[in-house]
Design an enzyme around this catalytic site. Structure first.
Site, mmCIF file in Angstrom:
data_model
loop_
_atom_site.group_PDB
_atom_site.id
_atom_site.type_symbol
_atom_site.label_atom_id
_atom_site.label_comp_id
_atom_site.label_asym_id
_atom_site.label_seq_id
_atom_site.Cartn_x
_atom_site.Cartn_y
_atom_site.Cartn_z
ATOM 1 N N GLU A 12 0.903 -1.346 0.110
ATOM 2 C CA GLU A 12 -0.053 0.002 0.186
ATOM 3 C C GLU A 12 0.972 1.175 -0.019
ATOM 4 O O GLU A 12 2.000 1.121 0.636
ATOM 5 C CB GLU A 12 -0.868 -0.082 1.353
ATOM 6 C CG GLU A 12 -1.632 1.074 1.482
ATOM 7 C CD GLU A 12 -2.377 1.094 2.794
ATOM 8 O OE1 GLU A 12 -3.468 1.945 3.145
ATOM 9 O OE2 GLU A 12 -1.946 0.145 3.753
ATOM 10 N N LEU A 45 26.379 3.392 29.151
ATOM 11 C CA LEU A 45 26.506 2.299 29.506
ATOM 12 C C LEU A 45 26.589 2.046 31.287
ATOM 13 O O LEU A 45 27.717 2.440 31.757
ATOM 14 C CB LEU A 45 27.325 1.266 29.027
ATOM 15 C CG LEU A 45 27.323 -0.189 29.156
ATOM 16 C CD1 LEU A 45 25.852 -0.883 28.616
ATOM 17 C CD2 LEU A 45 28.559 -0.804 28.504
ATOM 18 N N LYS A 98 -9.126 2.837 -1.939
ATOM 19 C CA LYS A 98 -9.564 2.201 -0.485
ATOM 20 C C LYS A 98 -10.788 2.575 0.147
ATOM 21 O O LYS A 98 -11.105 3.568 -0.043
ATOM 22 C CB LYS A 98 -8.317 2.402 0.307
ATOM 23 C CG LYS A 98 -8.403 2.009 1.553
ATOM 24 C CD LYS A 98 -7.237 2.354 2.499
ATOM 25 C CE LYS A 98 -6.902 1.350 3.630
ATOM 26 N NZ LYS A 98 -5.831 1.812 4.403
ATOM 27 N N CYS A 125 -5.505 -3.085 2.436
ATOM 28 C CA CYS A 125 -5.251 -2.974 3.674
ATOM 29 C C CYS A 125 -6.586 -3.249 4.397
ATOM 30 O O CYS A 125 -7.175 -4.235 4.432
ATOM 31 C CB CYS A 125 -4.304 -1.868 4.403
ATOM 32 S SG CYS A 125 -3.723 -2.232 5.932
#
Length: 550
Positions: free
Chosen positions: A44, A299, A124, A160
């Site tokens: 789509e 970290l 659609k 869709c």
């Protein structure tokens, strides 16, 4: 009646890059033609990509779209036919909103292009306006079923959401469709692959019609498209299915009665593996499609940054990832050791930059304004903000994007520092509850031990004060996540959650924290959506409100 070979393509996409979209489509379709494809189905809104959002309002949109369609038709003439999605102008609306703002003048279309021309277009009909979707902002709905006779077969075209609306599907079948093709841009959340499979199988069996479903794959901002293209025969049996999160082009053959395939049916994903792989794809595509040379992150020796580092390395490779330990007085030796161990195991660039001196410099500068009283969270947040300053400086110097490391549970209750640990450009764990962080860390170690076991088993701590643990400020994470799920996902009231057996004080405290932290979440970095109710699209509430701030 001749056999019809239909291939379902889920290739890489780059929203807005029409040159890439056209070139890549032609390459994929040409390769499929070499395998015998008569028709290749693309997702789509392949042009310009999905979701294009307000790019669809641009004045130069349709001339560029039309030029791309013309190029595709020209280059594939005599090679193979394709189905692909694009916008089309719609008639001007009869009325405008009271403020004079016109409704969008576009249709969401898929077209079947063959022999240099468009044979048929389907507009659609079902425009979703829930979860991540906002299609009524951009499109008008079509009204008619579309069935095109192609090489002797009546092919029903859907886009869709159309396929999930029974009346739209039955209209197409009543119009004479012998098989259904649906082009999709359906974003991922955990477990969605199973929902699709069950629904498509039941649909094909119920209507005794083959159903072919092609979906986009890859990351786009905070959405992830998982591919999962699949094909079902008229008995509801899956004859072909692509693996999640991988580019693919499935080959099927329809002889007028039977749908078959020589491609495999992909195995069901691991329960936590699908989520981990989604995070990797979302991170990889966000960094690469935006042109960043790499990433850096703080970290800490804790589990959130450890999982973030693992995802980053799997997404980008160790040579594009940097990790910085920034210890203060309260950072334990265990944290220092575990962070260094993970960095060494994963082979990333690792540095340790102590923040004692800069934090003390801030405190000295602030002393005339703040006095000698206890600083409490002010001192704690200064540590976090100092770390943010260092990470952003290194990002500016080397061009690497900073990854923030907060999880969904922390963001929900505001257990994060603005301009501190929230400072950065992308948050890998933005939609990952804390209890999932533990499960995903354990899962990642099944692919190779990269997160030290002690990081997973230690009580979580921000280490901003002596002997601090998260449960000093929050309920245990299994309890917190259950309350959050009830309040955010199920939208239950406080009393309903209490009636379900949760401690009254915990419920009221958590709900209050969620509501007062909305302003923080608005300023947080984007991150991959992996649940049906993320903070990115799916929950839209006012910052300033007094509904339940008791």
């Amino acid at each position: 009646m001749p056999n019809l070979s239909i291939h379902l393509a889920q290739p890489e996409f780059r929203l807005g890059d029409l040159d890439f979209q056209v070139t890549h489509l032609v390459e994929v379709a040409t390769a499929a033609a070499a395998r015998g494809a008569d028709l290749v189905v693309f997702p789509e809104l392949w042009l310009p990509g999905y979701p294009a959002q307000d790019l669809l309002y641009r004045g130069d949109l349709m001339p560029r779209i039309q030029a791309a369609i013309d190029q595709i038709a020209r280059e594939l003439s005599g090679v193979t036919a394709v189905v692909l999605g694009y916008p089309r102008p719609a008639p001007a609306p009869a009325t405008q909103d009271p403020d004079g703002y016109a409704r969008p003048n576009l249709y969401n279309v898929i077209g079947l292009i063959a022999d240099g021309e468009i044979l048929s277009e389907h507009r659609k009909r079902a425009l979703p306006n829930y979860e991540v979707f906002d299609e009524r902002r951009y499109f008008q709905p079509g009204s008619d079923a579309t069935v095109v006779n192609f090489k002797g077969h009546n092919v029903g075209l859907l886009v869709c959401e159309d396929i999930w609306v029974e009346s739209v599907l039955t209209d197409t079948l009543d119009a004479g469709a012998d098989l259904i093709i649906a082009a999709n841009a359906s974003p991922y959340h955990r477990g969605k692959w199973q929902q699709r499979a069950d629904a498509l199988s039941a649909m094909a069996k119920r209507h005794a019609v083959p159903v072919l479903y092609a979906n986009a794959v890859g990351g786009q901002d905070d959405l992830i498209f998982d591919g999962d293209s699949q094909a079902y025969d008229a008995q509801g049996q899956c004859v072909a299915r692509a693996a999640l999160f991988e580019t693919a082009c499935l080959a099927t053959v329809f002889d007028g009665t039977t749908l078959s395939s020589t491609d495999a049916v992909a195995d069901a994903p691991d329960t936590w593996g699908e989520v981990y792989d989604a995070l990797v794809v979302g991170t990889r595509d966000y960094i690469n499609k935006n042109g960043f040379p790499g990433v850096i992150l703080g970290l800490s020796g804790g589990i959130d940054s450890a999982l973030t580092l693992a995802v980053a390395v799997d997404a980008l490779g160790a040579d594009r990832v940097g990790a910085i330990m920034m210890p203060f007085h309260y950072t334990s030796d265990i944290s220092k050791h575990d962070a260094a161990e993970q960095a060494m195991t994963q082979g990333v660039d690792y540095q340790s930059l102590a923040i004692v001196d800069p934090v003390n410099a801030f405190l000295d500068t602030l002393k005339p304004a703040l006095g000698d009283g206890p600083l409490g969270t002010t001192r704690e947040n200064l540590q976090s903000r100092t770390r943010g300053v260092l990470l952003m400086a290194m990002s500016n110097f080397g061009g690497r994007l900073v990854l923030t490391t907060g999880n969904k549970s922390e963001l929900a209750v505001g257990y994060a520092t603005l301009y501190g640990d929230m400072a950065g450009g992308y948050n890998v764990l933005r939609d990952v509850p804390k209890t999932w962080v533990f499960e995903l860390s354990k899962f990642r170690n099944t692919r190779g031990m990269v997160i030290p076991e002690r990081v997973i088993t230690r009580p979580p701590s921000a280490e901003l004060a002596p002997d601090q643990v998260d449960t000093d400020s929050l309920p245990d994470y299994p309890v917190l996540d259950a309350i959050l799920a009830a309040y955010l996902d199920e939208q239950k009231s406080q009393q309903q959650i209490i009636d379900a057996g949760f401690d009254e004080a915990d419920v009221w405290r958590v709900v209050r924290l969620v509501n007062i932290a909305e302003y923080k979440r608005r300023q947080g970095a984007p991150g991959p959506r992996i649940t049906p109710r993320s903070f990115n699209y799916d929950r839209r509430v006012p910052i300033t409100q007094g509904w339940d701030r008791a």
